[in-house]
Design an enzyme around this catalytic site. Structure first.
Site, PDB file in Angstrom:
ATOM      1  N   ASP A   1       0.833  -1.210   0.000  1.00 19.81           N
ATOM      2  CA  ASP A   1       0.000   0.000   0.000  1.00 19.81           C
ATOM      3  C   ASP A   1       0.867   1.259   0.000  1.00 19.81           C
ATOM      4  OD1 ASP A   1       1.061  -0.444   2.540  1.00 19.81           O
ATOM      5  OD2 ASP A   1      -0.720   0.287   3.608  1.00 19.81           O
TER       6      ASP A   1
ATOM      7  N   ASP B   1       6.870   1.146   1.857  1.00 15.59           N
ATOM      8  CA  ASP B   1       6.553   0.156   0.801  1.00 15.59           C
ATOM      9  C   ASP B   1       7.349   0.503  -0.456  1.00 15.59           C
ATOM     10  OD1 ASP B   1       3.589  -1.078   1.725  1.00 15.59           O
ATOM     11  OD2 ASP B   1       3.918   0.988   2.320  1.00 15.59           O
TER      12      ASP B   1
ATOM     13  N   ASN C   1      -2.301   2.585   3.627  1.00 21.30           N
ATOM     14  CA  ASN C   1      -1.778   3.923   3.906  1.00 21.30           C
ATOM     15  C   ASN C   1      -2.638   4.998   3.244  1.00 21.30           C
ATOM     16  OD1 ASN C   1       0.443   3.238   5.512  1.00 21.30           O
ATOM     17  ND2 ASN C   1       1.610   2.633   3.700  1.00 21.30           N
TER      18      ASN C   1
ATOM     19  N   THR D   1       3.249  -5.997   2.356  1.00 25.07           N
ATOM     20  CA  THR D   1       3.690  -4.910   3.244  1.00 25.07           C
ATOM     21  C   THR D   1       2.566  -3.919   3.570  1.00 25.07           C
ATOM     22  OG1 THR D   1       4.480  -3.620   1.359  1.00 25.07           O
ATOM     23  CG2 THR D   1       6.081  -5.071   2.438  1.00 25.07           C
TER      24      THR D   1
ATOM     25  N   PHE E   1      -0.491  -1.151  12.664  1.00 20.85           N
ATOM     26  CA  PHE E   1      -1.397  -0.627  11.627  1.00 20.85           C
ATOM     27  C   PHE E   1      -1.850  -1.695  10.623  1.00 20.85           C
ATOM     28  CE2 PHE E   1      -2.015   1.353   7.416  1.00 20.85           C
ATOM     29  CZ  PHE E   1      -3.091   2.164   7.709  1.00 20.85           C
ATOM     30  N   ASN E   2      -0.909  -2.394   9.975  1.00 21.48           N
ATOM     31  CA  ASN E   2      -1.302  -3.311   8.895  1.00 21.48           C
ATOM     32  C   ASN E   2      -2.257  -4.399   9.382  1.00 21.48           C
ATOM     33  OD1 ASN E   2       0.231  -1.980   7.015  1.00 21.48           O
ATOM     34  ND2 ASN E   2       1.989  -3.376   7.157  1.00 21.48           N
TER      35      ASN E   2
ATOM     36  N   HIS F   1      10.188  -0.103   8.122  1.00 24.05           N
ATOM     37  CA  HIS F   1       9.341  -1.274   8.392  1.00 24.05           C
ATOM     38  C   HIS F   1       9.339  -2.245   7.203  1.00 24.05           C
ATOM     39  CE1 HIS F   1       7.409   0.715  11.840  1.00 24.05           C
ATOM     40  NE2 HIS F   1       7.110   1.752  11.086  1.00 24.05           N
ATOM     41  N   ASP F   2       8.792  -1.758   6.080  1.00 22.24           N
ATOM     42  CA  ASP F   2       8.515  -2.671   4.961  1.00 22.24           C
ATOM     43  C   ASP F   2       9.780  -3.234   4.291  1.00 22.24           C
ATOM     44  OD1 ASP F   2       5.870  -2.249   5.531  1.00 22.24           O
ATOM     45  OD2 ASP F   2       5.553  -0.777   3.948  1.00 22.24           O
TER      46      ASP F   2
HETATM   47  C1  BDR Z   1       3.217  -0.185   8.532  1.00 24.99           C
HETATM   48  O1  BDR Z   1       2.143   0.743   8.375  1.00 24.99           O
HETATM   49  C2  BDR Z   1       2.370   1.569   7.262  1.00 24.99           C
HETATM   50  O2  BDR Z   1       2.189   2.917   7.598  1.00 24.99           O
HETATM   51  C3  BDR Z   1       3.767   1.296   6.768  1.00 24.99           C
HETATM   52  O3  BDR Z   1       3.800   1.340   5.355  1.00 24.99           O
HETATM   53  C4  BDR Z   1       4.077  -0.088   7.298  1.00 24.99           C
HETATM   54  O4  BDR Z   1       3.693  -1.085   6.380  1.00 24.99           O
HETATM   55  C5  BDR Z   1       3.934   0.104   9.830  1.00 24.99           C
HETATM   56  O5  BDR Z   1       3.062  -0.054  10.922  1.00 24.99           O
HETATM   57 CA    CA Z   2       3.065  -0.581   4.115  1.00 28.23          CA
END
Ligand code: BDR
Ligand code: CA
Length: 316
Positions: free
Chosen positions: A14, A19, A44, A129, A170-171, A242-243
């Site tokens: 996303d 990402d 996102n 991701t 979040f994801n 993160h990703d």
């Molecule tokens: C995740 O949430 C999104 O904002 C980032 O792209 C990442 O995949 C981190 O919590």
């Molecule tokens: Ca992401």
């Protein structure tokens, strides 16, 4: 000379700044990874925006032959939640990107993923991701293709804490029902959760070297600038990658510390919906379903990331 066997992957996400950097990393690791398809999900930002972002990044990278498909507009059951506080109105605010020269596939994300799996002689790794909506939809629609999936390398969750609620990342909290389907599917999951991704940060002084190095590296530096605005307000020393962890672990597993665990997704909790709950002590008598990444050699991570961005130099 020994030819390295490339790992076939599907990128699902996303974009999103991290990402986007994961995509750059996957492209740079072209001797190790073969990107067969790209599928976008809402997360996102809305699906329309994340899909457009993937098409622009693919154009920037000159990867105009990889099919790109849009997934579901919304999570399986929940309403879509987006994260413009981190990623801006476009989902990828900051530097101007080229207009997309890649057409959107007429196939849905699930159809495209299914075709790739069906046609591949090898097993394929899915790198996811964003929210796990497309992957769960694939697993529901095509259970017969599960055996063609080598692993699902995700950014999502956190064994010890969350970043959207105190227990959920979040994801996962955007679409816990999808994550639950995925974690119970029997397909091995590699989980880059907050436990590791918050240790995989790049400092402003480190991404500074990318400025002006080449077009891609320069844009990565500007993505870091934007992504860091909100992260800095939260007190982080650098931009959390993160990703990119979900890609890095496929090529450089040796720089990560991991533990195989049975992990469940809380879809019902009053306070803990979206939590990734590890069975640390084997109390449930289940075999591990997940390789949980717990730590990373940050300096090597940054070194490989910077080298990857520099590999786009014309003379590299
Ligand atoms: C995740 O949430 C999104 O904002 C980032 O792209 C990442 O995949 C981190 O919590
Ligand atoms: Ca992401």
């Amino acid at each position: 000379m020994n030819q390295i066997k490339k790992k076939a992957i599907i990128l699902d996400g996303d974009p999103g700044h991290d990402d986007a950097i994961a995509f750059v990393l996957a492209a740079a690791f072209k001797d190790y990874l073969d990107i067969k398809a790209i599928t976008a999900c809402g997360g996102n930002q809305t699906l329309a925006k994340t899909t457009l972002n993937y098409r622009k990044i693919a154009t920037l990278l000159g990867l105009t032959n990889i099919p790109i498909a849009a997934g579901r507009e919304k999570p399986l059951q929940a309403d879509l939640v987006i994260a413009p506080n981190y990623h801006g109105e476009s989902g990828l605010d900051g530097p101007k990107l080229p207009d997309p020269e890649v057409e959107l596939s007429e196939l849905s994300a699930v159809e495209l993923m299914a075709n790739v799996l069906r046609e591949s002689d090898e097993k394929v790794t899915i790198v996811a991701t964003g929210p796990q909506t497309n992957v769960a939809s694939l697993l529901l629609a095509h259970p017969e293709l599960k055996d063609k999936i080598e692993a699902i390398s995700i950014m999502g969750g956190g064994l010890e804490h969350g970043n959207w609620t105190s227990t959920a990342e979040f994801n996962i909290i955007v679409d816990p029902e999808s994550a639950d389907i995925e974690f119970r599917s029997g397909v091995p999951v590699i989980m880059a959760g907050l436990d590791v991704t918050e240790k995989a940060y790049i400092l402003p002084s480190e991404w500074d070297v990318l400025r002006g190095d080449n077009e891609v590296a320069d844009i990565v530096a500007q993505w870091c600038d934007f992504f860091y605005i909100h992260l800095k307000e939260l007190g982080w020393p650098g931009a959390l990658m993160h990703d990119p962890c979900s890609i890095m672990v496929l090529v450089h597993p040796e720089i990560f510390v991991s533990k195989d665990l049975y992990v469940q997704i809380d879809t019902k909790g009053e306070f803990t919906r979206g939590a990734t709950v590890p069975d640390y002590h084997g109390l449930l008598g289940q075999k591990p379903n997940c390789k949980c990444l717990l730590d990373v050699d940050r300096e090597l991570f940054v070194k490989y990331l910077i080298e990857a961005c520099q590999s786009f130099r014309k003379d590299a």
